[in-house]
Design a protein around this motif. Structure first.
Motif, PDB file in Angstrom:
ATOM      1  N   LEU A   2       0.590  -1.379   0.354  1.00  0.00           N
ATOM      2  CA  LEU A   2       0.006  -0.230   0.423  1.00  0.00           C
ATOM      3  C   LEU A   2       1.046   1.393   0.029  1.00  0.00           C
ATOM      4  O   LEU A   2       2.216   1.275   0.583  1.00  0.00           O
ATOM      5  N   LEU A   3       0.815   2.340  -0.147  1.00  0.00           N
ATOM      6  CA  LEU A   3       1.059   3.146  -0.498  1.00  0.00           C
ATOM      7  C   LEU A   3       0.558   4.265   1.015  1.00  0.00           C
ATOM      8  O   LEU A   3       0.041   4.127   1.333  1.00  0.00           O
ATOM      9  N   THR A   4       1.815   5.445   1.310  1.00  0.00           N
ATOM     10  CA  THR A   4       1.987   6.190   2.002  1.00  0.00           C
ATOM     11  C   THR A   4       1.334   7.255   1.139  1.00  0.00           C
ATOM     12  O   THR A   4       1.787   7.551   0.622  1.00  0.00           O
ATOM     13  N   GLN A   5       0.623   8.449   2.319  1.00  0.00           N
ATOM     14  CA  GLN A   5       0.507   9.569   1.956  1.00  0.00           C
ATOM     15  C   GLN A   5       1.004  10.538   1.351  1.00  0.00           C
ATOM     16  O   GLN A   5       1.036  11.332   0.895  1.00  0.00           O
ATOM     17  N   THR A   6       2.768  10.182   1.772  1.00  0.00           N
ATOM     18  CA  THR A   6       3.486  11.224   1.130  1.00  0.00           C
ATOM     19  C   THR A   6       3.382  10.282  -0.667  1.00  0.00           C
ATOM     20  O   THR A   6       3.999  11.494  -1.283  1.00  0.00           O
ATOM     21  N   GLN A   7       3.401   9.165  -0.796  1.00  0.00           N
ATOM     22  CA  GLN A   7       3.655   8.839  -1.531  1.00  0.00           C
ATOM     23  C   GLN A   7       2.260   9.397  -2.711  1.00  0.00           C
ATOM     24  O   GLN A   7       2.831   9.595  -3.854  1.00  0.00           O
ATOM     25  N   LEU A   8       1.266   9.236  -1.775  1.00  0.00           N
ATOM     26  CA  LEU A   8      -0.011   9.894  -2.863  1.00  0.00           C
ATOM     27  C   LEU A   8       0.135  11.189  -3.296  1.00  0.00           C
ATOM     28  O   LEU A   8      -0.207  11.125  -3.951  1.00  0.00           O
ATOM     29  N   ASP A   9       0.890  11.822  -2.436  1.00  0.00           N
ATOM     30  CA  ASP A   9       1.195  13.208  -2.320  1.00  0.00           C
ATOM     31  C   ASP A   9       1.929  13.393  -3.739  1.00  0.00           C
ATOM     32  O   ASP A   9       1.550  14.468  -4.789  1.00  0.00           O
ATOM     33  N   ALA A  10       2.577  12.864  -4.207  1.00  0.00           N
ATOM     34  CA  ALA A  10       3.943  13.101  -4.571  1.00  0.00           C
ATOM     35  C   ALA A  10       3.028  12.496  -6.094  1.00  0.00           C
ATOM     36  O   ALA A  10       3.254  12.891  -7.239  1.00  0.00           O
ATOM     37  N   PHE A  11       2.405  11.727  -6.158  1.00  0.00           N
ATOM     38  CA  PHE A  11       1.582  11.221  -7.721  1.00  0.00           C
ATOM     39  C   PHE A  11       0.996  11.911  -7.963  1.00  0.00           C
ATOM     40  O   PHE A  11       0.677  12.941  -9.058  1.00  0.00           O
ATOM     41  N   ASP A  12      -0.253  12.835  -7.465  1.00  0.00           N
ATOM     42  CA  ASP A  12      -1.006  13.602  -7.552  1.00  0.00           C
ATOM     43  C   ASP A  12      -0.020  14.562  -8.035  1.00  0.00           C
ATOM     44  O   ASP A  12      -0.697  15.263  -9.055  1.00  0.00           O
ATOM     45  N   ARG A  13       1.083  15.787  -7.292  1.00  0.00           N
ATOM     46  CA  ARG A  13       1.646  16.546  -8.193  1.00  0.00           C
ATOM     47  C   ARG A  13       2.604  16.389  -8.965  1.00  0.00           C
ATOM     48  O   ARG A  13       1.900  17.204 -10.317  1.00  0.00           O
ATOM     49  N   GLU A  14       3.122  15.134  -8.736  1.00  0.00           N
ATOM     50  CA  GLU A  14       4.617  14.888 -10.528  1.00  0.00           C
ATOM     51  C   GLU A  14       3.727  13.626 -11.993  1.00  0.00           C
ATOM     52  O   GLU A  14       4.141  13.989 -13.107  1.00  0.00           O
ATOM     53  N   GLY A  15       2.566  13.144 -10.738  1.00  0.00           N
ATOM     54  CA  GLY A  15       1.874  13.102 -12.164  1.00  0.00           C
ATOM     55  C   GLY A  15       2.346  11.029 -11.634  1.00  0.00           C
ATOM     56  O   GLY A  15       2.376  10.442 -12.614  1.00  0.00           O
ATOM     57  N   TYR A  16       3.587  10.881 -11.301  1.00  0.00           N
ATOM     58  CA  TYR A  16       3.467   9.392 -11.614  1.00  0.00           C
ATOM     59  C   TYR A  16       4.561   9.120 -10.299  1.00  0.00           C
ATOM     60  O   TYR A  16       4.961  10.301  -8.902  1.00  0.00           O
ATOM     61  N   LEU A  17       5.279   7.831 -10.146  1.00  0.00           N
ATOM     62  CA  LEU A  17       5.773   6.993  -9.054  1.00  0.00           C
ATOM     63  C   LEU A  17       6.918   5.876  -9.471  1.00  0.00           C
ATOM     64  O   LEU A  17       6.773   5.933 -10.206  1.00  0.00           O
ATOM     65  N   PHE A  18       8.052   6.124  -9.067  1.00  0.00           N
ATOM     66  CA  PHE A  18       8.975   5.175  -9.642  1.00  0.00           C
ATOM     67  C   PHE A  18       9.562   4.624  -8.720  1.00  0.00           C
ATOM     68  O   PHE A  18       9.537   4.859  -7.498  1.00  0.00           O
ATOM     69  N   PHE A  19       9.298   2.961  -8.516  1.00  0.00           N
ATOM     70  CA  PHE A  19       9.664   2.023  -7.422  1.00  0.00           C
ATOM     71  C   PHE A  19      10.798   1.246  -8.159  1.00  0.00           C
ATOM     72  O   PHE A  19      11.131   0.468  -8.938  1.00  0.00           O
ATOM     73  N   PRO A  20      12.185   1.496  -8.129  1.00  0.00           N
ATOM     74  CA  PRO A  20      13.426   1.255  -8.659  1.00  0.00           C
ATOM     75  C   PRO A  20      13.557  -0.345  -8.027  1.00  0.00           C
ATOM     76  O   PRO A  20      13.270  -0.761  -6.762  1.00  0.00           O
ATOM     77  N   GLY A  21      13.885  -1.488  -8.983  1.00  0.00           N
ATOM     78  CA  GLY A  21      13.765  -3.061  -8.016  1.00  0.00           C
ATOM     79  C   GLY A  21      13.041  -3.386  -7.156  1.00  0.00           C
ATOM     80  O   GLY A  21      13.164  -3.949  -6.909  1.00  0.00           O
ATOM     81  N   LEU A  22      11.470  -3.345  -7.884  1.00  0.00           N
ATOM     82  CA  LEU A  22      10.792  -3.628  -7.239  1.00  0.00           C
ATOM     83  C   LEU A  22      10.428  -5.806  -7.002  1.00  0.00           C
ATOM     84  O   LEU A  22       9.921  -6.080  -6.070  1.00  0.00           O
ATOM     85  N   PHE A  23      10.886  -5.636  -8.371  1.00  0.00           N
ATOM     86  CA  PHE A  23      10.320  -7.049  -9.031  1.00  0.00           C
ATOM     87  C   PHE A  23      12.159  -7.107  -8.252  1.00  0.00           C
ATOM     88  O   PHE A  23      12.847  -6.903  -9.001  1.00  0.00           O
ATOM     89  N   SER A  24      12.630  -8.773  -7.964  1.00  0.00           N
ATOM     90  CA  SER A  24      13.814  -9.597  -8.325  1.00  0.00           C
ATOM     91  C   SER A  24      14.300  -9.536  -9.348  1.00  0.00           C
ATOM     92  O   SER A  24      13.405 -10.300 -10.836  1.00  0.00           O
ATOM     93  N   LEU A  25      15.974  -9.823  -9.973  1.00  0.00           N
ATOM     94  CA  LEU A  25      16.057 -10.281 -10.952  1.00  0.00           C
ATOM     95  C   LEU A  25      15.734 -12.116 -11.303  1.00  0.00           C
ATOM     96  O   LEU A  25      15.416 -12.151 -13.285  1.00  0.00           O
ATOM     97  N   GLU A  26      15.380 -12.840 -10.539  1.00  0.00           N
ATOM     98  CA  GLU A  26      14.953 -13.677 -10.118  1.00  0.00           C
ATOM     99  C   GLU A  26      13.002 -14.059 -11.074  1.00  0.00           C
ATOM    100  O   GLU A  26      13.171 -14.636 -11.685  1.00  0.00           O
ATOM    101  N   GLU A  27      12.540 -12.831 -10.564  1.00  0.00           N
ATOM    102  CA  GLU A  27      11.442 -13.435 -10.880  1.00  0.00           C
ATOM    103  C   GLU A  27      11.220 -12.901 -12.339  1.00  0.00           C
ATOM    104  O   GLU A  27      10.133 -12.453 -12.754  1.00  0.00           O
TER     105      GLU A  27
END
Ligand code: SIN
Ligand code: MN
Length: 277
Positions: A2-27
Motif C-alpha cells: 500500500l502507498l503512504t500519504q507522502t507517495q499519494l501526494d507525490a503522485f498527485d503533484r508529479e503524475g508518477y511514482l517510481f519503484f526501483p528494483g521492486l521485482f527481483s532479478l529472479e522474478e
C-alpha cells in the motif's frame, strides 16, 4: 503493497511514482525468458517496427502466456492502484514493448487517456498506466520520458500520426510540448530490471529510439476502474479489452511458483496443423 500519504501526494503533484528494483532479478527472468517465443509468433498481436521484422510491441500476452498471466494478477502492482481508485480493476491493455537494441523506434509525445476517450469512450481518466522494466533502463536505451505535472491539464489537443512509426498514435505537437517542458521540465526514470513506474493516464510522455547495444524490453499495462469500463469497441479486442471482470490477485510469490491461470487465447489465430498426404 500500500502507498503512504507522502507517495499519494507525490503522485498527485508529479503524475508518477517510481519503484526501483521492486521485482527481483529472479522474478524478472521468468518473464524475460518467455519474450523471444512470444515475439517469434506470427499473430496480429505482434506489431513490428517499420524498418523490418523486429517486434515493437506485443499485445495481450497475459491471455496466452502463463508467466505474464501471473504478472497481470500480481499484488505488488494491482494493490496500490486499487487503493488509489478505491474500487476493483480490470485490464484495459497489456503490452510488451521491445525497444530492441539498434532497432527500437521512438514513441512520440502523447497522453494515453486521449486515445482511450476518443477511440474507446472510456468515461474518465480512472485508469492507471504501469511500466515494469524487464531490462535495465539507462540514458542510452530509450528511457520513458515524462513532463511532470502535465497530467493536471486534462486531455490536450492531439493529431493522429499514422506515419512516423508503425503504430498509429494521437500525438501532441512540438509547440505545445515546448511550453509544457518550460513549465515542468523532463524526467526519465532509470533503474535496474524489476523497477516499476505508475503513471497517470493524462501524463504527457514519449521515448526516443534505442541506438545502444542494449534491449529495453518493458511491460506496459493499463488497469482501469471497473465502473469506468470502455463503452465503444472500435479498436481490436487485443488492444482495448472487453472483459471487465475484476482482477483477483495471486499470492506475492506468483512469479516464482506455478499457480494455475486461465489462458483463453492460447490457440487463437494459430492455424490447426493439417495432415500432408
Ligand atoms: C507507450 O507510451 O505506450 C510506450 C512508450 C515506450 O515504450 O517507451
Ligand atoms: Mn503511452
Amino acid at each position: 503493497m500500500l502507498l503512504t500519504q507522502t507517495q499519494l501526494d507525490a503522485f498527485d503533484r508529479e503524475g508518477y511514482l517510481f519503484f526501483p528494483g521492486l521485482f527481483s532479478l529472479e522474478e524478472i527472468k521468468v518473464l524475460l525468458d518467455e519474450v523471444p517465443a512470444l515475439y517469434a509468433q506470427r499473430r496480429p498481436e505482434n506489431v513490428r517496427e517499420k524498418t523490418g521484422d523486429v517486434v515493437r510491441t506485443n499485445f495481450a500476452a497475459h491471455l496466452y502466456s502463463a508467466p505474464f498471466a501471473r504478472l497481470a494478477r500480481h499484488p505488488r502492482m494491482v494493490e496500490p492502484v486499487r487503493q488509489m481508485f478505491g474500487e476493483d480493476l480490470y485490464m484495459h491493455q497489456f503490452k510488451i514493448n521491445g525497444k530492441q537494441a539498434f532497432d527500437g523506434d521512438v514513441w512520440q509525445w502523447h497522453q494515453d487517456y486521449g486515445t482511450w476517450k476518443n477511440d474507446d469512450q472510456m468515461p474518465e481518466p480512472r485508469a492507471m498506466n504501469v511500466a515494469i522494466f524487464l531490462d535495465g533502463v539507462n540514458e542510452f536505451n530509450g528511457p520513458l520520458m515524462f513532463i511532470p505535472g502535465s497530467h493536471k491539464l486534462g486531455v490536450l489537443d492531439a493529431q493522429h500520426d499514422t506515419s512516423t512509426t508503425s503504430y498509429p498514435l494521437w500525438t501532441i505537437n512540438n509547440e505545445v510540448i515546448g511550453k509544457l517542458v518550460e513549465r515542468g521540465g523532463i524526467v526519465a526514470p532509470k533503474g535496474p530490471a524489476g523497477s516499476m513506474i505508475l503513471f497517470h493516464s493524462c501524463l504527457v510522455h514519449a521515448s526516443s529510439s534505442n541506438l545502444s547495444p542494449w534491449n529495453r524490453v518493458s511491460v506496459y499495462l493499463s488497469l482501469c476502474a471497473v465502473s469506468n469500463h470502455i463503452r465503444r469497441f472500435k479498436r481490436p479486442d487485443y488492444i482495448a479489452h472487453r472483459d471487465f471482470t475484476p482482477i483477483e490477485c495471486l499470492p506475492d510469490d506468483c512469479l516464482l511458483k506455478s499457480y494455475d491461470v486461465p489462458l483463453p487465447w492460447k490457440d487463437r489465430f494459430f492455424e490447426p496443423l493439417r495432415e500432408t498426404t
